[in-house]
Design an enzyme around this catalytic site. Structure first.
Site, PDB file in Angstrom:
ATOM      1  N   ARG A  91      45.153  48.629  69.829  1.00 21.49           N
ATOM      2  CA  ARG A  91      46.823  47.895  70.242  1.00 21.49           C
ATOM      3  C   ARG A  91      47.681  49.708  70.627  1.00 21.49           C
ATOM      4  O   ARG A  91      47.250  51.105  70.288  1.00 21.49           O
ATOM      5  CB  ARG A  91      47.616  48.266  68.809  1.00 21.49           C
ATOM      6  CG  ARG A  91      49.493  48.661  68.746  1.00 21.49           C
ATOM      7  CD  ARG A  91      49.595  47.279  69.133  1.00 21.49           C
ATOM      8  NE  ARG A  91      51.195  47.946  68.584  1.00 21.49           N
ATOM      9  CZ  ARG A  91      52.031  47.392  67.828  1.00 21.49           C
ATOM     10  NH1 ARG A  91      51.933  47.329  66.776  1.00 21.49           N
ATOM     11  NH2 ARG A  91      53.606  47.620  67.678  1.00 21.49           N
ATOM     12  N   ARG A 100      51.849  43.834  73.122  1.00 19.01           N
ATOM     13  CA  ARG A 100      50.358  44.464  72.591  1.00 19.01           C
ATOM     14  C   ARG A 100      49.582  43.676  71.545  1.00 19.01           C
ATOM     15  O   ARG A 100      50.322  42.530  72.139  1.00 19.01           O
ATOM     16  CB  ARG A 100      51.052  44.388  71.055  1.00 19.01           C
ATOM     17  CG  ARG A 100      52.789  43.949  69.999  1.00 19.01           C
ATOM     18  CD  ARG A 100      53.669  43.492  69.665  1.00 19.01           C
ATOM     19  NE  ARG A 100      54.568  44.274  70.463  1.00 19.01           N
ATOM     20  CZ  ARG A 100      55.210  44.720  69.815  1.00 19.01           C
ATOM     21  NH1 ARG A 100      55.011  44.427  68.558  1.00 19.01           N
ATOM     22  NH2 ARG A 100      56.574  45.407  69.489  1.00 19.01           N
ATOM     23  N   ASP A 103      50.335  43.153  66.544  1.00 23.23           N
ATOM     24  CA  ASP A 103      50.894  43.622  65.516  1.00 23.23           C
ATOM     25  C   ASP A 103      51.131  43.169  64.244  1.00 23.23           C
ATOM     26  O   ASP A 103      50.839  42.610  64.576  1.00 23.23           O
ATOM     27  CB  ASP A 103      52.375  43.485  66.180  1.00 23.23           C
ATOM     28  CG  ASP A 103      53.680  43.935  65.402  1.00 23.23           C
ATOM     29  OD1 ASP A 103      53.418  44.484  65.067  1.00 23.23           O
ATOM     30  OD2 ASP A 103      54.458  43.727  65.378  1.00 23.23           O
ATOM     31  N   ASP A 105      52.628  43.073  60.435  1.00 27.95           N
ATOM     32  CA  ASP A 105      53.668  43.989  59.681  1.00 27.95           C
ATOM     33  C   ASP A 105      53.382  43.366  58.430  1.00 27.95           C
ATOM     34  O   ASP A 105      53.745  42.373  58.520  1.00 27.95           O
ATOM     35  CB  ASP A 105      55.503  43.278  60.350  1.00 27.95           C
ATOM     36  CG  ASP A 105      55.490  43.462  61.973  1.00 27.95           C
ATOM     37  OD1 ASP A 105      54.816  45.014  61.880  1.00 27.95           O
ATOM     38  OD2 ASP A 105      56.117  43.394  62.474  1.00 27.95           O
TER      39      ASP A 105
END
Ligand code: X6L
Ligand code: MG
Ligand code: MG
Length: 182
Positions: A91, A100, A103, A105
């Site tokens: 990343r 990206r 990712d 989260d």
């Protein structure tokens, strides 16, 4: 006694996304890397969805998915493992909301609400994003005690952008240790 605050495991949900390189391969590597951590057990994975970019439009489509896990780590420790996985998979942070490789989260941790400089739980925007909610609704059980499932269903009834989330591939996570325990 409260079981959620004293259990050695917390259940948690993570959203994953990728829109550079071999998106599916990168997501699988990210899930494997989480599973290889001794404090993390990946329980369930959603299907894979191809999604139109949101926030910054001039970039390739994403593949998004979500996983359920249980962990002995504190939320901040889990987040730090997630950021490490993002780094190991290459990343780079250039354009805000931009393309990206991967990712991760942290969306939700059972029984945890917090708002620090590092981390807000539940994720403050998770209920606004179809590319998060549609995968998440694959893996949150209807009987989840906090009402998370019903909250997801309600949000999905009102938000825009669901047409930008297209089912792409089935996915079934088989957890080796979960199988050996059953
Ligand atoms: C106005 C301004 C409306 C900003 C929305 C929404 C910004 C989402 C950022 C927004 C706004 C985000 C992904 C993505 C991003 C992803 C897809 C973000 C962070 N991540 N689009 N855009 N999938 N489809 O994982 O979520 S950037
Ligand atoms: Mg994100
Ligand atoms: Mg992120």
């Amino acid at each position: 006694m409260s079981t959620s605050s004293t259990s050695e495991f917390s259940e948690a949900y993570i959203a994953l996304g990728a829109n550079l390189g071999d998106r599916e391969a990168t997501l699988m590597k990210a899930i494997s890397a989480l599973q290889e951590h001794p404090g993390i057990e990946v329980l369930r994975g959603s299907h894979l969805y191809e999604t139109d970019p949101v926030g910054y439009l001039d970039q390739p489509c994403f593949v998004n998915m979500a996983v359920a896990l249980r962990t002995t780590l504190a939320p901040e420790e889990l987040l730090s493992v997630m950021l490490d996985v993002e780094q190991r998979l290459g990343r780079e942070r250039k354009i805000r909301f931009g393309p990206r490789t991967v990712d991760l989260d942290l969306l939700w941790v059972a029984g945890r609400e917090m708002d620090t400089a590092l981390l807000t739980l539940p994720h403050p925007r998770m209920m606004e994003r179809a590319f998060v909610l549609i995968p998440l609704s694959d893996i949150v059980p209807e009987g989840e005690p906090s009402g998370l499932y019903e909250n997801i269903r309600r949000a999905l009834g009102t938000i825009d952008g669901k047409e930008g989330v297209r089912f792409w591939k089935t996915y079934n996570w088989h957890s080796a240790s979960a199988l050996s325990e059953s």
